[in-house]
Design a protein around this motif. Sequence first.
Motif, PDB file in Angstrom:
ATOM      1  N   ALA A 138       0.833  -1.205   0.000  1.00 50.90           N
ATOM      2  CA  ALA A 138       0.000   0.000   0.000  1.00 50.90           C
ATOM      3  C   ALA A 138       0.867   1.254   0.000  1.00 50.90           C
ATOM      4  CB  ALA A 138      -0.939  -0.004   1.203  1.00 50.90           C
ATOM      5  N   ILE A 139       1.940   1.247   0.793  1.00 51.65           N
ATOM      6  CA  ILE A 139       2.877   2.376   0.835  1.00 51.65           C
ATOM      7  C   ILE A 139       3.540   2.544  -0.521  1.00 51.65           C
ATOM      8  CG2 ILE A 139       5.060   3.199   1.813  1.00 51.65           C
ATOM      9  CD1 ILE A 139       4.183   1.706   4.440  1.00 51.65           C
ATOM     10  N   ARG A 140       4.064   1.446  -1.050  1.00 48.23           N
ATOM     11  CA  ARG A 140       4.774   1.509  -2.335  1.00 48.23           C
ATOM     12  C   ARG A 140       3.870   1.989  -3.473  1.00 48.23           C
ATOM     13  NH1 ARG A 140       9.673  -1.021  -1.464  1.00 48.23           N
ATOM     14  NH2 ARG A 140       9.658  -2.476   0.266  1.00 48.23           N
ATOM     15  N   SER A 141       2.630   1.542  -3.492  1.00 42.19           N
ATOM     16  CA  SER A 141       1.740   1.959  -4.582  1.00 42.19           C
ATOM     17  C   SER A 141       1.370   3.432  -4.470  1.00 42.19           C
ATOM     18  CB  SER A 141       0.490   1.081  -4.638  1.00 42.19           C
ATOM     19  OG  SER A 141      -0.310   1.240  -3.501  1.00 42.19           O
ATOM     20  N   ALA A 142       1.179   3.930  -3.250  1.00 39.63           N
ATOM     21  CA  ALA A 142       0.865   5.349  -3.070  1.00 39.63           C
ATOM     22  C   ALA A 142       2.039   6.227  -3.510  1.00 39.63           C
ATOM     23  CB  ALA A 142       0.517   5.630  -1.607  1.00 39.63           C
ATOM     24  N   ILE A 143       3.241   5.843  -3.126  1.00 40.70           N
ATOM     25  CA  ILE A 143       4.420   6.622  -3.490  1.00 40.70           C
ATOM     26  C   ILE A 143       4.689   6.538  -4.991  1.00 40.70           C
ATOM     27  CG2 ILE A 143       6.929   6.782  -3.218  1.00 40.70           C
ATOM     28  CD1 ILE A 143       6.444   6.125  -0.232  1.00 40.70           C
ATOM     29  N   ALA A 144       4.538   5.364  -5.574  1.00 37.55           N
ATOM     30  CA  ALA A 144       4.751   5.209  -7.016  1.00 37.55           C
ATOM     31  C   ALA A 144       3.775   6.070  -7.808  1.00 37.55           C
ATOM     32  CB  ALA A 144       4.617   3.743  -7.413  1.00 37.55           C
ATOM     33  N   ARG A 145       2.538   6.089  -7.367  1.00 40.00           N
ATOM     34  CA  ARG A 145       1.528   6.904  -8.070  1.00 40.00           C
ATOM     35  C   ARG A 145       1.838   8.388  -7.927  1.00 40.00           C
ATOM     36  NH1 ARG A 145      -0.750   9.662 -10.837  1.00 40.00           N
ATOM     37  NH2 ARG A 145      -2.971   9.800 -11.286  1.00 40.00           N
ATOM     38  N   ALA A 146       2.216   8.829  -6.735  1.00 40.68           N
ATOM     39  CA  ALA A 146       2.557  10.238  -6.518  1.00 40.68           C
ATOM     40  C   ALA A 146       3.773  10.631  -7.354  1.00 40.68           C
ATOM     41  CB  ALA A 146       2.818  10.496  -5.041  1.00 40.68           C
ATOM     42  N   ALA A 147       4.735   9.725  -7.492  1.00 37.13           N
ATOM     43  CA  ALA A 147       5.957  10.012  -8.248  1.00 37.13           C
ATOM     44  C   ALA A 147       5.679  10.254  -9.730  1.00 37.13           C
ATOM     45  CB  ALA A 147       6.956   8.875  -8.076  1.00 37.13           C
ATOM     46  N   GLU A 148       4.526   9.818 -10.215  1.00 38.98           N
ATOM     47  CA  GLU A 148       4.166  10.062 -11.610  1.00 38.98           C
ATOM     48  C   GLU A 148       3.891  11.537 -11.890  1.00 38.98           C
ATOM     49  OE1 GLU A 148       0.901   7.546 -12.744  1.00 38.98           O
ATOM     50  OE2 GLU A 148       1.977   5.721 -12.180  1.00 38.98           O
ATOM     51  N   THR A 149       3.493  12.288 -10.862  1.00 38.38           N
ATOM     52  CA  THR A 149       3.120  13.692 -11.076  1.00 38.38           C
ATOM     53  C   THR A 149       3.854  14.681 -10.171  1.00 38.38           C
ATOM     54  OG1 THR A 149       1.244  13.462  -9.566  1.00 38.38           O
ATOM     55  CG2 THR A 149       0.802  13.113 -11.899  1.00 38.38           C
ATOM     56  N   VAL A 150       4.564  14.197  -9.168  1.00 37.27           N
ATOM     57  CA  VAL A 150       5.265  15.083  -8.223  1.00 37.27           C
ATOM     58  C   VAL A 150       6.761  14.795  -8.291  1.00 37.27           C
ATOM     59  CG1 VAL A 150       5.485  15.785  -5.804  1.00 37.27           C
ATOM     60  CG2 VAL A 150       3.248  15.095  -6.686  1.00 37.27           C
ATOM     61  N   ASP A 151       7.548  15.847  -8.495  1.00 34.58           N
ATOM     62  CA  ASP A 151       9.007  15.703  -8.551  1.00 34.58           C
ATOM     63  C   ASP A 151       9.621  15.855  -7.164  1.00 34.58           C
ATOM     64  OD1 ASP A 151       9.069  15.409 -11.329  1.00 34.58           O
ATOM     65  OD2 ASP A 151       9.053  17.580 -11.626  1.00 34.58           O
ATOM     66  N   HIS A 152      10.823  15.328  -7.015  1.00 36.05           N
ATOM     67  CA  HIS A 152      11.658  15.515  -5.818  1.00 36.05           C
ATOM     68  C   HIS A 152      11.072  14.916  -4.545  1.00 36.05           C
ATOM     69  CE1 HIS A 152      13.834  18.173  -8.453  1.00 36.05           C
ATOM     70  NE2 HIS A 152      12.827  19.029  -8.508  1.00 36.05           N
ATOM     71  N   LEU A 153      10.353  13.808  -4.631  1.00 30.75           N
ATOM     72  CA  LEU A 153       9.879  13.138  -3.417  1.00 30.75           C
ATOM     73  C   LEU A 153      11.093  12.729  -2.600  1.00 30.75           C
ATOM     74  CD1 LEU A 153       7.091  10.795  -4.839  1.00 30.75           C
ATOM     75  CD2 LEU A 153       6.789  12.982  -3.683  1.00 30.75           C
ATOM     76  N   ASP A 154      11.087  13.052  -1.305  1.00 28.84           N
ATOM     77  CA  ASP A 154      12.261  12.788  -0.476  1.00 28.84           C
ATOM     78  C   ASP A 154      12.005  11.872   0.711  1.00 28.84           C
ATOM     79  OD1 ASP A 154      14.162  14.110  -1.933  1.00 28.84           O
ATOM     80  OD2 ASP A 154      14.473  15.726  -0.499  1.00 28.84           O
ATOM     81  N   TRP A 155      10.855  11.949   1.322  1.00 25.55           N
ATOM     82  CA  TRP A 155      10.622  11.150   2.530  1.00 25.55           C
ATOM     83  C   TRP A 155       9.120  10.907   2.708  1.00 25.55           C
ATOM     84  CZ3 TRP A 155       7.435  13.576   5.940  1.00 25.55           C
ATOM     85  CH2 TRP A 155       7.376  14.969   5.893  1.00 25.55           C
ATOM     86  N   TYR A 156       8.818   9.924   3.560  1.00 23.03           N
ATOM     87  CA  TYR A 156       7.422   9.653   3.913  1.00 23.03           C
ATOM     88  C   TYR A 156       7.340   9.249   5.379  1.00 23.03           C
ATOM     89  CZ  TYR A 156       8.098   4.595   3.954  1.00 23.03           C
ATOM     90  OH  TYR A 156       8.520   3.332   4.262  1.00 23.03           O
ATOM     91  N   GLU A 157       6.139   9.392   5.918  1.00 24.78           N
ATOM     92  CA  GLU A 157       5.857   8.991   7.296  1.00 24.78           C
ATOM     93  C   GLU A 157       4.463   8.371   7.319  1.00 24.78           C
ATOM     94  OE1 GLU A 157       5.050  11.165  11.630  1.00 24.78           O
ATOM     95  OE2 GLU A 157       5.644  12.366   9.899  1.00 24.78           O
ATOM     96  N   VAL A 158       4.342   7.173   7.838  1.00 26.74           N
ATOM     97  CA  VAL A 158       3.034   6.535   7.979  1.00 26.74           C
ATOM     98  C   VAL A 158       2.358   7.154   9.197  1.00 26.74           C
ATOM     99  CG1 VAL A 158       1.794   4.380   8.396  1.00 26.74           C
ATOM    100  CG2 VAL A 158       3.811   4.387   6.923  1.00 26.74           C
ATOM    101  N   ILE A 159       1.181   7.732   8.986  1.00 21.82           N
ATOM    102  CA  ILE A 159       0.486   8.369  10.109  1.00 21.82           C
ATOM    103  C   ILE A 159      -0.753   7.600  10.552  1.00 21.82           C
ATOM    104  CG2 ILE A 159       1.401  10.667   9.719  1.00 21.82           C
ATOM    105  CD1 ILE A 159      -1.098  11.401   8.209  1.00 21.82           C
ATOM    106  N   GLU A 160      -1.253   6.723   9.697  1.00 16.26           N
ATOM    107  CA  GLU A 160      -2.378   5.860  10.070  1.00 16.26           C
ATOM    108  C   GLU A 160      -2.279   4.542   9.324  1.00 16.26           C
ATOM    109  OE1 GLU A 160      -6.399   7.306   9.687  1.00 16.26           O
ATOM    110  OE2 GLU A 160      -5.818   9.288  10.376  1.00 16.26           O
ATOM    111  N   SER A 161      -2.766   3.518   9.953  1.00 21.87           N
ATOM    112  CA  SER A 161      -2.846   2.215   9.307  1.00 21.87           C
ATOM    113  C   SER A 161      -4.176   1.591   9.700  1.00 21.87           C
ATOM    114  CB  SER A 161      -1.678   1.337   9.768  1.00 21.87           C
ATOM    115  OG  SER A 161      -1.764   0.071   9.183  1.00 21.87           O
ATOM    116  N   ARG A 162      -4.888   1.090   8.728  1.00 25.26           N
ATOM    117  CA  ARG A 162      -6.175   0.459   9.012  1.00 25.26           C
ATOM    118  C   ARG A 162      -6.448  -0.581   7.946  1.00 25.26           C
ATOM    119  NH1 ARG A 162      -7.193   5.745   8.169  1.00 25.26           N
ATOM    120  NH2 ARG A 162      -7.728   6.287   6.055  1.00 25.26           N
ATOM    121  N   GLY A 163      -7.519  -1.315   8.099  1.00 20.64           N
ATOM    122  CA  GLY A 163      -7.836  -2.334   7.116  1.00 20.64           C
ATOM    123  C   GLY A 163      -9.270  -2.792   7.204  1.00 20.64           C
TER     124      GLY A 163
END
Length: 68
Positions: free
Chosen positions: A22-47
């Motif tokens: 889920a993390i990887r897919s969100a970041i991969a999708r964001a990287a398609e339109t946003v440049d210079h992604l540098d870091w991430y922080e998980v703030i919630e997890s649910r299912g």
Amino acid sequence: MSAHVYKIIELAGSSAIGTDDAIRSAIARAAETVDHLDWYEVIESRGHIADGKIAHYQVKLKVGFRLD
């Protein structure tokens, strides 16, 4: 040492496989339109639970990207 300024966005990623996916897919999708992604922080997890088993994972992330 140069100083950087970051913009922070929130994303929600989902997966039937697991939280890492889920993390990887969100970041991969964001990287398609946003440049210079540098870091991430998980703030919630649910299912979602179905028939007593985990059926779906969702994570909410803060993602920082460097401004030009």
